[in-house]
Enzyme design. Sequence first.
Site, PDB file in Angstrom:
ATOM      1  N   ARG A  19       0.734  -1.094   0.036  1.00  0.00           N
ATOM      2  CA  ARG A  19      -0.053  -0.111  -0.005  1.00  0.00           C
ATOM      3  C   ARG A  19       0.814   1.307  -0.204  1.00  0.00           C
ATOM      4  NH1 ARG A  19      -2.135   0.399   6.602  1.00  0.00           N
ATOM      5  NH2 ARG A  19      -0.169   1.656   7.082  1.00  0.00           N
ATOM      6  N   ASP A  67       9.141  -9.870   6.629  1.00  0.00           N
ATOM      7  CA  ASP A  67       9.549  -8.955   7.798  1.00  0.00           C
ATOM      8  C   ASP A  67      10.778  -8.281   7.672  1.00  0.00           C
ATOM      9  OD1 ASP A  67      10.114  -7.465  10.083  1.00  0.00           O
ATOM     10  OD2 ASP A  67       9.580  -9.110  11.498  1.00  0.00           O
ATOM     11  N   VAL A  68      11.019  -7.147   7.122  1.00  0.00           N
ATOM     12  CA  VAL A  68      12.425  -6.784   6.650  1.00  0.00           C
ATOM     13  C   VAL A  68      13.165  -6.724   8.137  1.00  0.00           C
ATOM     14  CG1 VAL A  68      11.631  -5.576   4.690  1.00  0.00           C
ATOM     15  CG2 VAL A  68      11.737  -4.295   6.942  1.00  0.00           C
ATOM     16  N   ASN A  94      11.624   0.513   1.275  1.00  0.00           N
ATOM     17  CA  ASN A  94      10.668   1.411   1.436  1.00  0.00           C
ATOM     18  C   ASN A  94      10.039   1.283   2.826  1.00  0.00           C
ATOM     19  OD1 ASN A  94       8.228   3.691   0.661  1.00  0.00           O
ATOM     20  ND2 ASN A  94       7.422   1.303   0.901  1.00  0.00           N
ATOM     21  N   SER A 146      13.625  10.331   4.966  1.00  0.00           N
ATOM     22  CA  SER A 146      12.410  11.275   5.281  1.00  0.00           C
ATOM     23  C   SER A 146      13.036  12.611   5.770  1.00  0.00           C
ATOM     24  CB  SER A 146      11.705  10.745   6.564  1.00  0.00           C
ATOM     25  OG  SER A 146      10.776  11.653   7.026  1.00  0.00           O
ATOM     26  N   TYR A 159      12.194   7.602  15.096  1.00  0.00           N
ATOM     27  CA  TYR A 159      12.015   7.699  13.463  1.00  0.00           C
ATOM     28  C   TYR A 159      12.936   8.593  13.010  1.00  0.00           C
ATOM     29  CZ  TYR A 159       9.518   8.376   9.148  1.00  0.00           C
ATOM     30  OH  TYR A 159       9.229   8.459   7.902  1.00  0.00           O
ATOM     31  N   LYS A 163      15.817   7.396  10.263  1.00  0.00           N
ATOM     32  CA  LYS A 163      15.578   8.012   8.609  1.00  0.00           C
ATOM     33  C   LYS A 163      17.066   8.616   8.553  1.00  0.00           C
ATOM     34  CE  LYS A 163      11.855   6.293   7.390  1.00  0.00           C
ATOM     35  NZ  LYS A 163      12.018   5.223   6.208  1.00  0.00           N
ATOM     36  N   ILE A 192       3.547  13.184   2.950  1.00  0.00           N
ATOM     37  CA  ILE A 192       2.715  12.614   1.951  1.00  0.00           C
ATOM     38  C   ILE A 192       1.732  12.058   2.570  1.00  0.00           C
ATOM     39  CG2 ILE A 192       2.842  11.209  -0.348  1.00  0.00           C
ATOM     40  CD1 ILE A 192       5.129  13.199  -0.154  1.00  0.00           C
TER      41      ILE A 192
HETATM   42  P1  NAD Z   1       2.360   3.010   5.022  1.00  0.00           P
HETATM   43  O1  NAD Z   1       2.406   2.836   6.193  1.00  0.00           O
HETATM   44  O2  NAD Z   1       1.247   3.317   3.949  1.00  0.00           O
HETATM   45  O3  NAD Z   1       2.889   1.898   4.176  1.00  0.00           O
HETATM   46  C1  NAD Z   1       4.233   1.135   4.692  1.00  0.00           C
HETATM   47  C2  NAD Z   1       3.903  -0.294   4.239  1.00  0.00           C
HETATM   48  O4  NAD Z   1       5.256  -0.895   4.926  1.00  0.00           O
HETATM   49  C3  NAD Z   1       2.811  -0.930   4.633  1.00  0.00           C
HETATM   50  O5  NAD Z   1       2.166  -1.867   3.743  1.00  0.00           O
HETATM   51  C4  NAD Z   1       3.318  -2.224   5.804  1.00  0.00           C
HETATM   52  O6  NAD Z   1       2.462  -3.191   5.815  1.00  0.00           O
HETATM   53  C5  NAD Z   1       4.822  -2.226   5.477  1.00  0.00           C
HETATM   54  N1  NAD Z   1       5.535  -2.645   6.552  1.00  0.00           N
HETATM   55  C6  NAD Z   1       5.672  -2.081   7.668  1.00  0.00           C
HETATM   56  N2  NAD Z   1       6.384  -3.113   8.586  1.00  0.00           N
HETATM   57  C7  NAD Z   1       6.993  -3.859   7.875  1.00  0.00           C
HETATM   58  C8  NAD Z   1       8.208  -4.948   7.782  1.00  0.00           C
HETATM   59  N3  NAD Z   1       8.581  -5.180   9.308  1.00  0.00           N
HETATM   60  N4  NAD Z   1       8.479  -5.662   6.635  1.00  0.00           N
HETATM   61  C9  NAD Z   1       7.929  -5.279   5.684  1.00  0.00           C
HETATM   62  N5  NAD Z   1       6.933  -4.660   5.383  1.00  0.00           N
HETATM   63  C10 NAD Z   1       6.508  -3.790   6.589  1.00  0.00           C
HETATM   64  O7  NAD Z   1       3.465   4.181   4.875  1.00  0.00           O
HETATM   65  P2  NAD Z   1       3.997   5.117   3.297  1.00  0.00           P
HETATM   66  O8  NAD Z   1       3.462   6.467   4.228  1.00  0.00           O
HETATM   67  O9  NAD Z   1       3.578   4.612   2.465  1.00  0.00           O
HETATM   68  O10 NAD Z   1       5.478   5.126   3.958  1.00  0.00           O
HETATM   69  C11 NAD Z   1       6.360   4.398   3.104  1.00  0.00           C
HETATM   70  C12 NAD Z   1       7.838   4.883   3.441  1.00  0.00           C
HETATM   71  O11 NAD Z   1       7.785   6.407   3.435  1.00  0.00           O
HETATM   72  C13 NAD Z   1       8.129   4.796   4.868  1.00  0.00           C
HETATM   73  O12 NAD Z   1       9.552   4.409   4.905  1.00  0.00           O
HETATM   74  C14 NAD Z   1       7.968   5.912   5.401  1.00  0.00           C
HETATM   75  O13 NAD Z   1       8.758   6.167   6.513  1.00  0.00           O
HETATM   76  C15 NAD Z   1       8.570   6.851   4.366  1.00  0.00           C
HETATM   77  N6  NAD Z   1       8.081   8.502   4.553  1.00  0.00           N
HETATM   78  C16 NAD Z   1       6.635   8.478   4.451  1.00  0.00           C
HETATM   79  C17 NAD Z   1       6.157   9.993   4.620  1.00  0.00           C
HETATM   80  C18 NAD Z   1       4.838  10.395   4.519  1.00  0.00           C
HETATM   81  O14 NAD Z   1       4.562  11.554   4.915  1.00  0.00           O
HETATM   82  N7  NAD Z   1       3.964   9.304   4.089  1.00  0.00           N
HETATM   83  C19 NAD Z   1       7.261  10.898   4.769  1.00  0.00           C
HETATM   84  C20 NAD Z   1       8.397  10.759   4.697  1.00  0.00           C
HETATM   85  C21 NAD Z   1       8.881   9.128   4.333  1.00  0.00           C
END
Ligand code: NAD
Length: 252
Positions: A19, A67-68, A94, A146, A159, A163, A192
Amino acid sequence: MSQTLPLKDKNAVVTGSARGIGKMIALTLAQRGANVLIADLRAELAEATAKELAEATGCKIVATSVDVSNAESAKAMIDKAVAEFGRVDILVNNAGITRDNLIMRMDEADWDLVLGINLKGVFNCSKAVVRIMMKQRYGRIVNISSVSGLAGQAGQTNYSSSKAGVVGFTKALAREVGSRQITVNAVAPGFIPTDLTKDLPEELKEASLKQIPLGRWGKPEEIASAVAFLASDEAAYITGHVLSVDGGMVMM
Ligand code: NAD
């Protein structure tokens, strides 16, 4: 499929791609011709996403649960990609989570969980793929950092640390593997709207807009196109770079 697709015949692994931003990265890579392994902790959602993206793009899109934060699981994910595609050209690290709290109230468990997924997860998956990329003398690793890791964010000591760690990791690994034509870069998204950010207080979301020169939040597509660029041959001479995609929120 057209010969002009920039990622035609490339094979990619995107973690956390069931997602959110990861899903959009997977879709964008596939739209540019790549086969993609959708790797996520949520196995059922990963399967559904893989099916949806395969139908939308006509590329080979396969799902696996991972599970990364677990080294064996990360290795099994890369083994699955090799079994499905024969090689791995692109790894996008990601997968990421937040467990926000002020330090006085932050449990050790929430520190360990966030560092274990966001930083050790990047180590585990990169370590599992690097030997393959070294043999190929080709590879693209793109890590998702991030703005919180670049500028720091109150309530996110875990966090922000994870990052910021990703930035150091990206630069160190870029130096280690550059001689084999493997590039390692990071993308640092700003704000985002996704499931990750949906529970943030409205006042905080509104206040964040004032800090963004472009005056709006970002879209998953805008992160995905930066990742796709860094994963392409157009970016062959870029390594150890952190590309902010944040509407100007943090200018380094
Ligand atoms: P999200 O929560 O929608 O998606 C994250 C996905 O990672 C999920 O599908 C979840 O199931 C999966 N996940 C969680 N733990 C996991 C694990 N141990 N092993 C495998 N998969 C795992 O989040 P997002 O907003 O799409 O974020 C994606 C990336 O972007 C992340 O690294 C987040 O830190 C980074 N990010 C997001 C934003 C934002 O504003 N959304 C800003 C900066 C950075």
